[in-house]
Design an enzyme around this catalytic site. Structure first.
Site, PDB file in Angstrom:
ATOM      1  N   ASP A  49       0.822  -1.208   0.000  1.00 30.18           N
ATOM      2  CA  ASP A  49       0.000   0.000   0.000  1.00 30.18           C
ATOM      3  C   ASP A  49       0.858   1.261   0.000  1.00 30.18           C
ATOM      4  O   ASP A  49       0.347   2.375  -0.094  1.00 30.18           O
ATOM      5  CB  ASP A  49      -0.995  -0.004   1.155  1.00 30.18           C
ATOM      6  CG  ASP A  49      -0.337  -0.094   2.525  1.00 30.18           C
ATOM      7  OD1 ASP A  49       0.901  -0.155   2.600  1.00 30.18           O
ATOM      8  OD2 ASP A  49      -1.068  -0.106   3.539  1.00 30.18           O
ATOM      9  N   SER A  50       2.178   1.081   0.053  1.00 30.17           N
ATOM     10  CA  SER A  50       3.105   2.193  -0.151  1.00 30.17           C
ATOM     11  C   SER A  50       2.914   2.825  -1.518  1.00 30.17           C
ATOM     12  O   SER A  50       3.386   3.942  -1.765  1.00 30.17           O
ATOM     13  CB  SER A  50       4.558   1.715   0.008  1.00 30.17           C
ATOM     14  OG  SER A  50       4.794   0.558  -0.771  1.00 30.17           O
ATOM     15  N   ASP A  88      -1.009  -6.177  -0.218  1.00 32.43           N
ATOM     16  CA  ASP A  88      -1.435  -5.573   1.044  1.00 32.43           C
ATOM     17  C   ASP A  88      -2.950  -5.434   1.128  1.00 32.43           C
ATOM     18  O   ASP A  88      -3.603  -5.029   0.159  1.00 32.43           O
ATOM     19  CB  ASP A  88      -0.840  -4.164   1.171  1.00 32.43           C
ATOM     20  CG  ASP A  88       0.431  -4.137   2.000  1.00 32.43           C
ATOM     21  OD1 ASP A  88       0.657  -5.069   2.795  1.00 32.43           O
ATOM     22  OD2 ASP A  88       1.206  -3.173   1.858  1.00 32.43           O
ATOM     23  N   LYS A 118      -1.081  -9.399   2.856  1.00 32.39           N
ATOM     24  CA  LYS A 118      -0.365  -8.907   4.036  1.00 32.39           C
ATOM     25  C   LYS A 118      -1.273  -7.988   4.822  1.00 32.39           C
ATOM     26  O   LYS A 118      -2.014  -7.200   4.233  1.00 32.39           O
ATOM     27  CB  LYS A 118       0.915  -8.157   3.655  1.00 32.39           C
ATOM     28  CG  LYS A 118       1.699  -7.645   4.886  1.00 32.39           C
ATOM     29  CD  LYS A 118       3.042  -7.090   4.518  1.00 32.39           C
ATOM     30  CE  LYS A 118       2.973  -5.690   3.967  1.00 32.39           C
ATOM     31  NZ  LYS A 118       2.496  -4.698   4.978  1.00 32.39           N
ATOM     32  N   GLU A 120      -1.275  -5.518   8.614  1.00 34.83           N
ATOM     33  CA  GLU A 120      -0.531  -4.975   9.743  1.00 34.83           C
ATOM     34  C   GLU A 120      -1.254  -5.287  11.039  1.00 34.83           C
ATOM     35  O   GLU A 120      -2.489  -5.327  11.076  1.00 34.83           O
ATOM     36  CB  GLU A 120      -0.371  -3.460   9.595  1.00 34.83           C
ATOM     37  CG  GLU A 120       0.452  -3.034   8.398  1.00 34.83           C
ATOM     38  CD  GLU A 120       0.613  -1.522   8.311  1.00 34.83           C
ATOM     39  OE1 GLU A 120       0.309  -0.829   9.313  1.00 34.83           O
ATOM     40  OE2 GLU A 120       1.040  -1.037   7.251  1.00 34.83           O
ATOM     41  N   GLU A 187       9.316  -4.137  10.734  1.00 29.85           N
ATOM     42  CA  GLU A 187       9.698  -2.829  10.204  1.00 29.85           C
ATOM     43  C   GLU A 187      10.102  -1.855  11.309  1.00 29.85           C
ATOM     44  O   GLU A 187       9.494  -1.820  12.379  1.00 29.85           O
ATOM     45  CB  GLU A 187       8.540  -2.209   9.406  1.00 29.85           C
ATOM     46  CG  GLU A 187       8.898  -0.841   8.833  1.00 29.85           C
ATOM     47  CD  GLU A 187       7.883  -0.278   7.858  1.00 29.85           C
ATOM     48  OE1 GLU A 187       8.092   0.840   7.360  1.00 29.85           O
ATOM     49  OE2 GLU A 187       6.870  -0.965   7.594  1.00 29.85           O
TER      50      GLU A 187
END
Length: 273
Positions: A49-50, A88, A118, A120, A187
């Site tokens: 999602d970056s 993501d 993925k 978080e 991270e």
């Protein structure tokens, strides 16, 4: 009758099996051309999602949508053959409930053909990870610095600098590991803590701003390629400096257009007589 052979992609299970065998190589990818260039050299490509910040100029990843992730996931799938593709889950597409997470993840897998998702989160997301994995959706975890929480954490900063943070990171990593994640991104975590976590977990750790001792490493490809000059995080190494080259090429192109030296006659289509 001949049978045409097809290349097999690396799977989440094969990524997981690399722990203790050799370092795992990963980069982000958002487009078909970049995926084609990176695919032969990595074990898995993350459609992160970056992309909200890298491609769309957003200040954070919070504004990224599920539709955006699916569109770019499809592009990366078209440009790759062998690497495992993970996409993501964007902010707001999985935190509400494990059922919402399943619907979002199932849509991603169905519409892109990727191998996993993925998300978080630490101990609070362990039940969701277990729910997804037990229903056939491989999950890449993400602990430590979590960009989707930037609005509650007060910005991007390394974590693990006091006992409370260390205890939380270790608890989060263990919970996601026990829930069945095939690997876990660590991270922005201080080096000794990331090193210790790597030795404690069943799942391989994928470091970004963490430790050389992690089971693998990942970088945002645009950072790795030196496409940004404004800011270089401490954990980034530029393996190329493409930003100056692109700027110079654009400058030369503009000069030739203005001077009418491009296009030349050799760049045009002629009528054959």
């Amino acid at each position: 009758m001949s049978v045409q052979s097809t290349k097999r992609r690396l799977s989440p299970a094969s990524i997981e099996a690399l722990k203790g065998e050799r370092p795992i190589v990963s980069l982000t990818a958002y487009t078909t051309p970049i995926a084609r260039l990176l695919d032969p050299h990595v074990d898995f490509l993350l459609v992160g999602d970056s992309l909200g910040m890298v491609l769309y100029g957003l200040d954070t990843t919070v504004g990224v949508t599920l539709d955006m992730m699916i569109a770019h996931g499809q592009a990366v799938m078209r440009g790759s053959e062998r690497s495992c593709i993970v996409i993501d889950l964007p902010f707001g597409s999985y935190q509400e409930s494990k059922e919402q997470a399943f619907r979002s993840a199932a849509r991603i897998l169905k519409e892109t053909g990727c191998s996993g998702v993925k998300l978080e989160g630490g101990a609070e997301m362990a039940e969701t990870v277990d729910f997804l994995v037990s229903r056939g959706i491989p999950v890449l975890g993400h602990v430590g610095l979590m960009p989707q929480l930037v609005n509650t954490t007060g910005g991007y900063r390394s974590v693990g600098r006091n006992e409370k943070e260390v205890a939380k990171i270790r608890r989060d990593a263990k919970a996601i590991d026990d829930a069945g994640a095939f690997a876990i991104v660590v991270e922005g975590t201080v080096e000794p803590v990331a090193r210790e976590i790597t030795g404690e977990l069943r799942s391989p750790t994928i470091g970004i701003g963490a430790s050389p001792a992690c089971d693998g490493q990942i970088l945002v490809s645009d950072d790795m390629l030196g496409l940004f000059n404004d800011f270089k995080p401490r954990f980034v190494k530029h393996f190329a400096e493409l930003a100056p080259a692109i700027s110079k090429a654009a400058e030369e192109y503009a000069a030739e257009v203005k001077a009418r030296s491009f296009p030349g006659i050799e760049h045009t289509f002629q009528v054959k007589r």
